[in-house]
Design an enzyme around this catalytic site. Sequence first.
Site, PDB file in Angstrom:
ATOM      1  N   HIS A 187       0.527  -1.186   0.126  1.00  0.00           N
ATOM      2  CA  HIS A 187       0.163   0.436  -0.084  1.00  0.00           C
ATOM      3  C   HIS A 187       1.206   1.597  -0.456  1.00  0.00           C
ATOM      4  O   HIS A 187       0.017   2.314  -0.011  1.00  0.00           O
ATOM      5  CB  HIS A 187      -1.025   0.169   1.354  1.00  0.00           C
ATOM      6  CG  HIS A 187      -2.734   0.871   1.392  1.00  0.00           C
ATOM      7  ND1 HIS A 187      -2.501   1.604   0.528  1.00  0.00           N
ATOM      8  CD2 HIS A 187      -3.159   0.475   1.186  1.00  0.00           C
ATOM      9  CE1 HIS A 187      -3.550   1.725   0.312  1.00  0.00           C
ATOM     10  NE2 HIS A 187      -4.611   1.019   0.764  1.00  0.00           N
TER      11      HIS A 187
ATOM     12  N   ASP B 208      -9.138  -3.657 -19.181  1.00  0.00           N
ATOM     13  CA  ASP B 208      -9.447  -5.045 -19.740  1.00  0.00           C
ATOM     14  C   ASP B 208      -7.960  -5.773 -20.957  1.00  0.00           C
ATOM     15  O   ASP B 208      -7.688  -4.764 -21.300  1.00  0.00           O
ATOM     16  CB  ASP B 208     -10.401  -4.219 -21.354  1.00  0.00           C
ATOM     17  CG  ASP B 208     -10.501  -5.287 -22.618  1.00  0.00           C
ATOM     18  OD1 ASP B 208     -10.537  -6.400 -21.968  1.00  0.00           O
ATOM     19  OD2 ASP B 208     -11.606  -4.897 -23.063  1.00  0.00           O
TER      20      ASP B 208
END
Length: 431
Positions: free
Chosen positions: A160, A378
């Site tokens: 993170h 995608d």
Amino acid sequence: MKVTRSEPVLVHAAGDAAVTVREDYYFLSNLDQNVDVLMKTVHVFNSSSETRSDNAATLIRESLSTVLSYYYPFQGALVVRPDGRLAVRNDRRGVPFVEALADEELREVTDVSAPCAAEVLADLVYIDMDSENALEASLLTVQVTTFKCGGFVLGLAMNHCLADGQSAAAFLCSWAETARGVPLSTSPYHDRTLQRARSVPTICFPHDEFTEIEDVSDLAGIFGNMPFVYRSFTFDAGKLERLKKAASEDASTTTCSTFVALTAFVWVARTRALRMRPEQKSKLLFAVDGRRRVNPPLPNGFWGNAIVFACCISNASDLLSRPLSAASRSIKAAISRTDNAFIRSAVDYIELNRVARPSLTATTLVTAWNRLEFRTADFGWGQASHSGPAELPHKEVAMILRGVRDSHSMVLVVGLPLSGVQAFQEMVDQL
């Protein structure tokens, strides 16, 4: 389910861009310093004629090499500098990549609170923790798990320190663009010194997000002695509309967002479910994106942690005796005061209190995964059927997720002592 992993291979940045990094250390801002934890996610791609699962792992690995030339810090390692700050050493060690096979059909891995979900999700994300020193663990690991049906799951473990949710989603979308062979729609902006503390750090506001709250309700004992369970609660479009009206100042109209309404609800419901004493201070924390709130705004494509924690504190008696609109009003006020001056003050507070982390005693921390655009990535076979967290939240954390089958619904995932589940369920049922 049995998952068989191959040995990890190290993926390095490809092309001339891999050797253009000149600095030995990559600067991490104060907003990066306090989140040195792993962010684990899974991205599910069902079997179809467009999936191309036979070469999915190869395509993902090769495109990872390409995108690492833009997101080069992932190849490095966390180090503690002499001044005590975390930084990334640009040693180009590479990113571990693992291929795996599951012995079952691809089944639902979307409900993190389902029985055995933690074990299933853990098998889908590779964690590189062989080193005795946690700082030596990889900043990014990748696992592609193929199922018998031909579908597969992309599992990521990302430190993170390098990215908040929005930056993590931007990285995934850039990765997918390289897989499709198209230019990056947005290149990452790496200069985090924009968030450096001021030359004379100045704290201008109370920063209650770091304030330690006295546990007068023996919550530590409740969590320590009572069985702990996770539950997910679905809010369909009708329930969300009723909740938003209840959280609005005027119940005849909707004047608050879904996020504010759900956050107000979970703060009140969790306070009641934990049976906090009337004089107990109950804290609410939630992330506010500062990208457009600082002056000047952070550049388009800024890559890093740009969130600060907004905070609300109320005596439990006041929180539970007042209408839900009072809680939502406090949340709106907390969002409004998170402006440039407040964010700069928060950065300076961390500079002067280097070990400061938000205190979580008597705290509800809400994290909204439904706002992150992971699913838009995608790789060439369409968007993922599901993208989300790959681990259960900590006991203080409530997750807001997008509905799996109904895009207009929201799912709230919380962990509670067994004694508090019924009270929380009753509040949900009353909506």
